[in-house]
Write an enzyme that holds these catalytic residues in place. Structure first.
Site, PDB file in Angstrom:
ATOM      1  N   ILE A  22      24.737  41.552  89.002  1.00 51.97           N
ATOM      2  CA  ILE A  22      25.245  40.343  88.347  1.00 51.97           C
ATOM      3  C   ILE A  22      24.129  39.579  87.645  1.00 51.97           C
ATOM      4  O   ILE A  22      24.383  38.590  86.967  1.00 51.97           O
ATOM      5  CB  ILE A  22      25.951  39.417  89.358  1.00 51.97           C
ATOM      6  CG1 ILE A  22      25.005  39.042  90.508  1.00 51.97           C
ATOM      7  CG2 ILE A  22      27.212  40.065  89.891  1.00 51.97           C
ATOM      8  CD1 ILE A  22      25.574  37.978  91.441  1.00 51.97           C
ATOM      9  N   GLY A  23      22.897  40.028  87.798  1.00 52.11           N
ATOM     10  CA  GLY A  23      21.777  39.387  87.115  1.00 52.11           C
ATOM     11  C   GLY A  23      20.559  40.271  87.198  1.00 52.11           C
ATOM     12  O   GLY A  23      20.457  41.133  88.066  1.00 52.11           O
ATOM     13  N   GLY A  25      16.089  40.376  86.315  1.00 55.06           N
ATOM     14  CA  GLY A  25      14.813  40.024  85.729  1.00 55.06           C
ATOM     15  C   GLY A  25      14.110  41.320  85.373  1.00 55.06           C
ATOM     16  O   GLY A  25      14.682  42.403  85.477  1.00 55.06           O
ATOM     17  N   ALA A  26      12.865  41.208  84.970  1.00 53.84           N
ATOM     18  CA  ALA A  26      12.146  42.406  84.565  1.00 53.84           C
ATOM     19  C   ALA A  26      11.853  43.326  85.738  1.00 53.84           C
ATOM     20  O   ALA A  26      11.765  44.531  85.582  1.00 53.84           O
ATOM     21  CB  ALA A  26      10.836  42.010  83.883  1.00 53.84           C
ATOM     22  N   ALA A  28      13.441  42.721  88.996  1.00 56.86           N
ATOM     23  CA  ALA A  28      14.375  42.436  90.075  1.00 56.86           C
ATOM     24  C   ALA A  28      15.799  42.466  89.557  1.00 56.86           C
ATOM     25  O   ALA A  28      16.048  42.260  88.375  1.00 56.86           O
ATOM     26  CB  ALA A  28      14.079  41.059  90.689  1.00 56.86           C
ATOM     27  N   SER A  29      16.716  42.749  90.462  1.00 59.46           N
ATOM     28  CA  SER A  29      18.133  42.663  90.132  1.00 59.46           C
ATOM     29  C   SER A  29      18.813  41.840  91.215  1.00 59.46           C
ATOM     30  O   SER A  29      18.283  41.654  92.312  1.00 59.46           O
ATOM     31  CB  SER A  29      18.768  44.046  90.044  1.00 59.46           C
ATOM     32  OG  SER A  29      18.700  44.707  91.291  1.00 59.46           O
ATOM     33  N   LYS A  46      18.618  39.143  95.955  1.00 57.94           N
ATOM     34  CA  LYS A  46      17.646  39.491  94.918  1.00 57.94           C
ATOM     35  C   LYS A  46      16.805  40.653  95.427  1.00 57.94           C
ATOM     36  O   LYS A  46      16.206  40.580  96.496  1.00 57.94           O
ATOM     37  CB  LYS A  46      16.755  38.286  94.615  1.00 57.94           C
ATOM     38  CG  LYS A  46      15.753  38.504  93.489  1.00 57.94           C
ATOM     39  CD  LYS A  46      15.010  37.192  93.190  1.00 57.94           C
ATOM     40  CE  LYS A  46      14.047  37.342  92.034  1.00 57.94           C
ATOM     41  NZ  LYS A  46      13.354  36.057  91.733  1.00 57.94           N
ATOM     42  N   ASP A 143       9.243  25.215  86.505  1.00 61.03           N
ATOM     43  CA  ASP A 143       9.919  26.037  85.489  1.00 61.03           C
ATOM     44  C   ASP A 143      11.350  25.541  85.289  1.00 61.03           C
ATOM     45  O   ASP A 143      12.285  26.328  85.175  1.00 61.03           O
ATOM     46  CB  ASP A 143       9.909  27.513  85.909  1.00 61.03           C
ATOM     47  CG  ASP A 143      10.183  28.445  84.730  1.00 61.03           C
ATOM     48  OD1 ASP A 143      10.022  28.010  83.567  1.00 61.03           O
ATOM     49  OD2 ASP A 143      10.568  29.603  84.964  1.00 61.03           O
TER      50      ASP A 143
END
Length: 542
Positions: A22-23, A25-26, A28-29, A46, A143
């Site tokens: 569902i998401g 990163g470079a 990580a999922s 994660k 961030d």
């Protein structure tokens, strides 16, 4: 194929996955999961491939451990994604955390428009509540930006992604920061000055992380109110910022004219160029705009009228087909500007370091039309894209007309009455899935060509060979790798799939899945493509 797709996950996980990715990163999922022995609660996991993260993600094992440690240290708060548990083996680190069932907040906010003042104040109130709680634990986020602001299923704000967080205070001792982090439109000027060595003494080349968060909260409030950032970056390269600096927060930019008068002094106080002169949380909470009466806000900071809130949010999302289609813009190649993120070690780093998206395999949950007996939040495989046996073409289009994301294409402004009458929860009107999608009755080959032409018109780089057209229910995938109007990376995919209708007819669904970038910029990009492809877009009441 990257290694993280080949290595098996740990065998002794204390939960089982109930979704595709569902998401991402470079390195990580994120997947949805539930406990092994129960069907609830649903939480997010994660998954970090440690070897790939360290080798390609430009982060260290210490940084991964720091993210886990700081997130777990924050504790429980209604406006912060809660940390549950973590574990690891020699390949993977996993982090179980609260699942933000409402999805991305800023995906539901119209670019260049923003939201009504009451909605902006509500989410600003919850933002300040979450950030001040973090600061009370001695932790700064560093961030804060739209990508890291999610929603619960009731529409409440949730702060997420603590990959750049730092502890600025511990046992009475304060620490300054030197790390370049954040996103240029939202980052405080002292962070950029620090990274460029604009100051002379070593002490001056540091910054107070908690005051950086305060600046970012101010920019986020600005974006809530007008749907745009006040500048590309707070540096000498931006005339908007330079004027703001020179005129002590008085700007001639037309965007500032749309800020409610009462909120101007609040923004100037939070976005003071001098960090030590920025408003404290106490000053914010005493400000008249912060304390103004709000029909959506209860005394405890929760939402009082989620259905009307959802309806007002949805009414703002609109695509005006009478607008002139955008003309070709300057080439959208990754910028070589010195301020571009992710490009070199001395430049500002993003929360999720970038990898070539051509090398990453992933799946995305496909929302199903809620009126066809399946919840829109449940994963739908491509093989399941056909209608239930009892469905007819007419009830399919009835269901489609009541889909919340379809209201943005309606010739009649407003939310369908039948949708609001049946709604019982916030998510019934504003579902978690992205609104950057449309449907088309065109033949697959023609539609894919039309989208390709639109991308070419916007100077988005295309592969030399034509897009592959599948013969099954998945038609095509077009990769997007460009920069937005702020010269920040904007990456994603345009997925074209079929719905099979009775009488051997088809309707194509086109989903714009953002992988990296500001959600408002992604929506702005989506609207440009829709206007360029308007002859192929299915419109209710057309």
């Amino acid at each position: 194929m990257i290694q993280s797709q080949l290595d098996p996950l740990p065998a002794d996980l204390p939960f089982r996955f109930i979704s595709k990715t569902i998401g991402r990163g470079a390195y990580a999922s994120i997947k949805k999961a539930i406990p092994l022995t129960a069907s609830s609660p649903v939480f997010a996991v994660k998954l970090i491939h440690k070897g790939y993260a360290i080798k390609h993600g430009r982060i260290s094992a210490k940084q991964i451990a720091m993210e886990v440690s700081l997130h777990s240290h924050i504790g429980q708060h209604p406006n912060v994604i809660e940390w549950f548990a973590t574990g690891e083996d020699h390949v993977w680190r996993w982090i179980a955390m609260e699942y933000a069932q409402g999805g991305d907040l800023f995906d539901k906010i119209e670019a260049d428009v923003g939201v009504a003042e009451d909605i902006a104040q509500l989410y600003f109130y919850q933002l300040i509540s979450g950030v001040s709680f973090m600061h009370s634990k001695g932790i700064a986020h560093r961030d804060l930006k739209p990508e890291n602001i999610l929603m619960s299923e009731n529409g409440d704000l949730k702060l997420a992604d603590f990959g750049m967080a730092t502890m600025f205070q511990y046992k009475g001792q304060r620490k300054l920061s030197t790390t370049m982090c954040g996103s240029p439109p939202y980052v405080a000027p002292e962070v950029l000055s620090c990274g460029r060595g604009d100051r002379t003494s070593s002490e001056a080349n540091k910054y107070s992380a908690e005051l950086v968060d305060m600046w970012s909260c101010g920019v986020i409030l600005f974006v809530l109110l007008v749907g745009n950032t006040p500048w590309d970056e707070p540096t000498s390269q931006s005339w908007e910022y330079q004027e703001y600096k020179k005129m002590n927060g008085r700007s001639s930019d037309s965007l500032w004219e749309r800020i409610p008068t009462e909120a101007l002094s609040l923004l100037r106080g939070m976005m003071n160029i001098e960090p030590k002169k920025r408003f404290s949380f106490a000053q914010i909470r005493q400000h008249p705009w912060y304390t103004r009466r709000n029909k959506f806000l209860a005394a405890d900071g929760k939402i009082t009228d989620p259905l009307n809130l959802a309806t007002e949010m949805l009414e703002n999302l609109r695509i005006d087909f009478s607008q002139k289609a955008p003309s070709a813009q300057c080439v959208s190649q990754p910028s070589q500007d010195a301020m571009e993120i992710d490009s070199a070690p001395h430049r500002i780093s993003s929360t999720q370091p970038e990898t070539p998206i051509n090398d990453v395999l992933f799946d995305w949950e496909r929302p199903m039309l809620r009126s066809l007996a399946v919840s829109s939040t449940q994963p739908l495989s491509r093989a399941d894209a056909t209608l239930p046996p009892s469905a007819t073409q007419s009830n399919f289009f009835d269901a489609l007309a009541e889909e919340p994301s379809m209201s943005q294409f309606s010739q009649t402004p407003g939310v369908p009455l039948t949708l609001t009458q049946r709604a019982q929860r916030f998510r019934d009107i504003v579902p978690p899935h992205s609104f950057t999608r449309f449907f088309s009755p065109m033949p697959p080959q023609l539609l894919v060509q039309m989208i390709s032409d639109a991308l070419h018109n916007l100077n988005v780089p295309l592969p030399s060979s034509p897009p592959h057209i599948g013969q099954g229910d998945h038609v095509s995938t077009l990769k997007v790798r460009t920069v937005d109007e702020r010269k920040q990376g904007l990456h994603g995919e345009i997925l074209v799939d079929k719905y099979f209708l009775p009488a051997s007819q088809e309707l194509l669904e086109v989903r714009f899945v953002k992988l990296k970038g500001d959600p408002l910029e992604w929506r702005r990009f989506f609207k440009k493509i829709v206007l360029l492809c308007k002859d192929g877009v299915y419109k209710p009441e057309a």
